[in-house]
Design a protein around this motif. Structure first.
Motif, PDB file in Angstrom:
ATOM      1  N   ARG A 111       0.848  -1.195   0.000  1.00 53.98           N
ATOM      2  CA  ARG A 111       0.000   0.000   0.000  1.00 53.98           C
ATOM      3  C   ARG A 111       0.874   1.233   0.000  1.00 53.98           C
ATOM      4  NH1 ARG A 111      -1.963  -4.065   3.228  1.00 53.98           N
ATOM      5  NH2 ARG A 111      -0.074  -3.796   4.412  1.00 53.98           N
ATOM      6  N   ALA A 112       0.614   2.135  -0.909  1.00 57.04           N
ATOM      7  CA  ALA A 112       1.289   3.430  -0.887  1.00 57.04           C
ATOM      8  C   ALA A 112       0.527   4.330   0.083  1.00 57.04           C
ATOM      9  CB  ALA A 112       1.290   4.054  -2.275  1.00 57.04           C
ATOM     10  N   PRO A 113       1.226   5.145   0.877  1.00 54.11           N
ATOM     11  CA  PRO A 113       0.522   6.072   1.767  1.00 54.11           C
ATOM     12  C   PRO A 113      -0.467   6.937   0.980  1.00 54.11           C
ATOM     13  CG  PRO A 113       2.834   5.996   2.338  1.00 54.11           C
ATOM     14  CD  PRO A 113       2.677   5.226   1.051  1.00 54.11           C
ATOM     15  N   LEU A 114      -1.625   7.154   1.588  1.00 56.65           N
ATOM     16  CA  LEU A 114      -2.717   7.915   0.991  1.00 56.65           C
ATOM     17  C   LEU A 114      -2.737   9.302   1.624  1.00 56.65           C
ATOM     18  CD1 LEU A 114      -5.364   8.008  -0.709  1.00 56.65           C
ATOM     19  CD2 LEU A 114      -6.520   7.004   1.294  1.00 56.65           C
ATOM     20  N   VAL A 115      -2.718  10.354   0.802  1.00 60.55           N
ATOM     21  CA  VAL A 115      -2.638  11.733   1.291  1.00 60.55           C
ATOM     22  C   VAL A 115      -3.849  12.517   0.798  1.00 60.55           C
ATOM     23  CG1 VAL A 115      -1.288  13.871   1.285  1.00 60.55           C
ATOM     24  CG2 VAL A 115      -0.116  11.646   1.247  1.00 60.55           C
ATOM     25  N   LEU A 116      -4.506  13.207   1.728  1.00 61.22           N
ATOM     26  CA  LEU A 116      -5.582  14.132   1.393  1.00 61.22           C
ATOM     27  C   LEU A 116      -5.101  15.548   1.695  1.00 61.22           C
ATOM     28  CD1 LEU A 116      -7.108  11.420   1.669  1.00 61.22           C
ATOM     29  CD2 LEU A 116      -9.006  12.712   2.649  1.00 61.22           C
ATOM     30  N   HIS A 117      -5.265  16.446   0.754  1.00 62.41           N
ATOM     31  CA  HIS A 117      -4.978  17.868   0.941  1.00 62.41           C
ATOM     32  C   HIS A 117      -6.328  18.515   1.256  1.00 62.41           C
ATOM     33  CE1 HIS A 117      -3.297  21.843  -0.964  1.00 62.41           C
ATOM     34  NE2 HIS A 117      -3.759  22.009   0.257  1.00 62.41           N
ATOM     35  N   LEU A 118      -6.475  18.973   2.499  1.00 59.82           N
ATOM     36  CA  LEU A 118      -7.748  19.487   2.986  1.00 59.82           C
ATOM     37  C   LEU A 118      -7.639  20.956   3.380  1.00 59.82           C
ATOM     38  CD1 LEU A 118      -8.588  16.423   5.264  1.00 59.82           C
ATOM     39  CD2 LEU A 118      -9.707  16.987   3.104  1.00 59.82           C
ATOM     40  N   ARG A 119      -8.787  21.630   3.340  1.00 53.85           N
ATOM     41  CA  ARG A 119      -8.881  23.008   3.821  1.00 53.85           C
ATOM     42  C   ARG A 119     -10.027  23.070   4.823  1.00 53.85           C
ATOM     43  NH1 ARG A 119      -9.283  26.430  -0.787  1.00 53.85           N
ATOM     44  NH2 ARG A 119     -11.356  25.571  -0.996  1.00 53.85           N
ATOM     45  N   ASP A 120      -9.740  23.635   6.006  1.00 47.54           N
ATOM     46  CA  ASP A 120     -10.769  23.846   7.019  1.00 47.54           C
ATOM     47  C   ASP A 120     -11.673  24.981   6.547  1.00 47.54           C
ATOM     48  OD1 ASP A 120     -12.002  25.116   9.430  1.00 47.54           O
ATOM     49  OD2 ASP A 120     -10.951  23.491  10.454  1.00 47.54           O
ATOM     50  N   ASN A 121     -12.957  24.722   6.440  1.00 46.93           N
ATOM     51  CA  ASN A 121     -13.895  25.724   5.927  1.00 46.93           C
ATOM     52  C   ASN A 121     -13.985  26.960   6.810  1.00 46.93           C
ATOM     53  OD1 ASN A 121     -14.670  24.309   3.604  1.00 46.93           O
ATOM     54  ND2 ASN A 121     -16.174  23.132   4.746  1.00 46.93           N
ATOM     55  N   ALA A 122     -13.877  26.808   8.117  1.00 47.85           N
ATOM     56  CA  ALA A 122     -14.029  27.941   9.028  1.00 47.85           C
ATOM     57  C   ALA A 122     -12.800  28.848   9.026  1.00 47.85           C
ATOM     58  CB  ALA A 122     -14.307  27.448  10.445  1.00 47.85           C
ATOM     59  N   SER A 123     -11.618  28.256   9.070  1.00 41.38           N
ATOM     60  CA  SER A 123     -10.394  29.047   9.210  1.00 41.38           C
ATOM     61  C   SER A 123      -9.669  29.288   7.896  1.00 41.38           C
ATOM     62  CB  SER A 123      -9.423  28.347  10.163  1.00 41.38           C
ATOM     63  OG  SER A 123      -8.933  27.149   9.567  1.00 41.38           O
ATOM     64  N   GLY A 124      -9.931  28.459   6.891  1.00 42.91           N
ATOM     65  CA  GLY A 124      -9.187  28.537   5.637  1.00 42.91           C
ATOM     66  C   GLY A 124      -7.846  27.830   5.699  1.00 42.91           C
ATOM     67  N   GLN A 126      -5.038  25.154   5.521  1.00 40.18           N
ATOM     68  CA  GLN A 126      -4.839  23.951   4.721  1.00 40.18           C
ATOM     69  C   GLN A 126      -3.852  23.032   5.425  1.00 40.18           C
ATOM     70  OE1 GLN A 126      -4.044  24.569   0.529  1.00 40.18           O
ATOM     71  NE2 GLN A 126      -5.157  26.518   0.572  1.00 40.18           N
ATOM     72  N   PHE A 127      -4.017  21.741   5.215  1.00 43.63           N
ATOM     73  CA  PHE A 127      -3.109  20.752   5.799  1.00 43.63           C
ATOM     74  C   PHE A 127      -3.204  19.460   4.999  1.00 43.63           C
ATOM     75  CE2 PHE A 127      -7.170  20.194   7.816  1.00 43.63           C
ATOM     76  CZ  PHE A 127      -7.311  18.820   7.966  1.00 43.63           C
ATOM     77  N   LEU A 128      -2.277  18.549   5.275  1.00 44.42           N
ATOM     78  CA  LEU A 128      -2.254  17.234   4.642  1.00 44.42           C
ATOM     79  C   LEU A 128      -2.591  16.179   5.686  1.00 44.42           C
ATOM     80  CD1 LEU A 128       1.058  17.681   2.607  1.00 44.42           C
ATOM     81  CD2 LEU A 128      -1.295  17.985   1.789  1.00 44.42           C
ATOM     82  N   PHE A 129      -3.476  15.277   5.320  1.00 45.13           N
ATOM     83  CA  PHE A 129      -3.829  14.141   6.170  1.00 45.13           C
ATOM     84  C   PHE A 129      -3.345  12.894   5.460  1.00 45.13           C
ATOM     85  CE2 PHE A 129      -7.254  10.978   7.389  1.00 45.13           C
ATOM     86  CZ  PHE A 129      -6.724  10.710   8.641  1.00 45.13           C
ATOM     87  N   LYS A 156       7.441  19.424   3.361  1.00 41.94           N
ATOM     88  CA  LYS A 156       6.135  20.020   3.111  1.00 41.94           C
ATOM     89  C   LYS A 156       6.011  21.374   3.800  1.00 41.94           C
ATOM     90  CE  LYS A 156       5.060  16.928   0.539  1.00 41.94           C
ATOM     91  NZ  LYS A 156       5.319  17.325  -0.806  1.00 41.94           N
ATOM     92  N   ALA A 157       5.414  22.331   3.094  1.00 43.46           N
ATOM     93  CA  ALA A 157       5.154  23.650   3.672  1.00 43.46           C
ATOM     94  C   ALA A 157       3.893  23.622   4.532  1.00 43.46           C
ATOM     95  CB  ALA A 157       5.003  24.684   2.556  1.00 43.46           C
ATOM     96  N   LEU A 158       2.994  22.677   4.266  1.00 45.25           N
ATOM     97  CA  LEU A 158       1.753  22.555   5.028  1.00 45.25           C
ATOM     98  C   LEU A 158       1.942  21.623   6.214  1.00 45.25           C
ATOM     99  CD1 LEU A 158      -0.789  22.084   2.087  1.00 45.25           C
ATOM    100  CD2 LEU A 158      -0.409  24.152   3.445  1.00 45.25           C
ATOM    101  N   PRO A 159       1.144  21.807   7.279  1.00 45.38           N
ATOM    102  CA  PRO A 159       1.172  20.842   8.383  1.00 45.38           C
ATOM    103  C   PRO A 159       0.739  19.463   7.878  1.00 45.38           C
ATOM    104  CG  PRO A 159      -0.086  22.805   8.983  1.00 45.38           C
ATOM    105  CD  PRO A 159       0.217  22.902   7.525  1.00 45.38           C
TER     106      PRO A 159
END
Length: 166
Positions: A111-124, A126-129, A156-159
């Motif tokens: 299995r290759a690691p699965l990454v989601l790039h998400l944005r919190d709607n309230a704060s704007g 962005q982070f990677l899960f 990565k520049a994002l958390p």
């Protein structure tokens, strides 16, 4: 049992995360769904060892039980019979993109690691899960994968919020 983490990405509200290797090959999806549904307030689920694509909708529905949000699922394409699933609260987060870290699937048959790039709607914010499942039976490959994951996250520049089997 799922493993837990609460993470601050700079948003006003903490993000509650659960990671769980459900070992679905010999587990009952209804029992797993009932256990997931019993947890309240989880925003992100990282689930490993999902061996049936038909189980994804049951896992998604279970994550929604008792929650205000509407959950969506992303099923990683690699891993053959044992894949990774990420569940996220679609009312709280926007999914900007998702991908697998194919290079970290060092032999090409796991299995290759699965990454989601998400944005919190309230704060704007962005982070990677990231959801992963490193080799359990091949120490040399597991160590190589762990090193590669660390190098990837440092670049990565994002958390990055990471769950899975290490």
């Amino acid at each position: 049992q799922p493993s837990w983490a609460a993470s601050e990405t700079g948003a006003d509200e903490p993000i509650t995360v659960a990671g769980w290797n459900i070992g679905l090959d010999d587990a009952d999806i209804d029992t797993i769904g009932a256990r997931i549904g019993a947890f309240d307030g989880v925003d992100l689920w990282g689930i490993a060892e999902v061996n049936r694509t038909t189980a994804v909708s049951a896992l998604e529905a279970a994550a929604e039980e008792g929650e205000v949000g509407d959950f969506k699922a992303v099923l990683g394409p690699s891993g053959g019979g044992m894949r990774l699933v990420a569940l996220y609260d679609d009312t709280r987060f926007d999914l900007l993109e998702w991908y697998e870290l194919e290079d970290i699937n060092t032999t090409g048959n796991a299995r290759a690691p699965l990454v989601l790039h998400l944005r919190d709607n309230a704060s704007g914010e962005q982070f990677l899960f990231m959801v992963n499942h490193l080799y359990r039976s091949r120490d040399d490959e597991r160590h190589k994968q762990a090193q590669m994951l660390g190098e990837w996250a440092q670049g990565k520049a994002l958390p990055v919020i990471a769950v899975g089997d290490y």
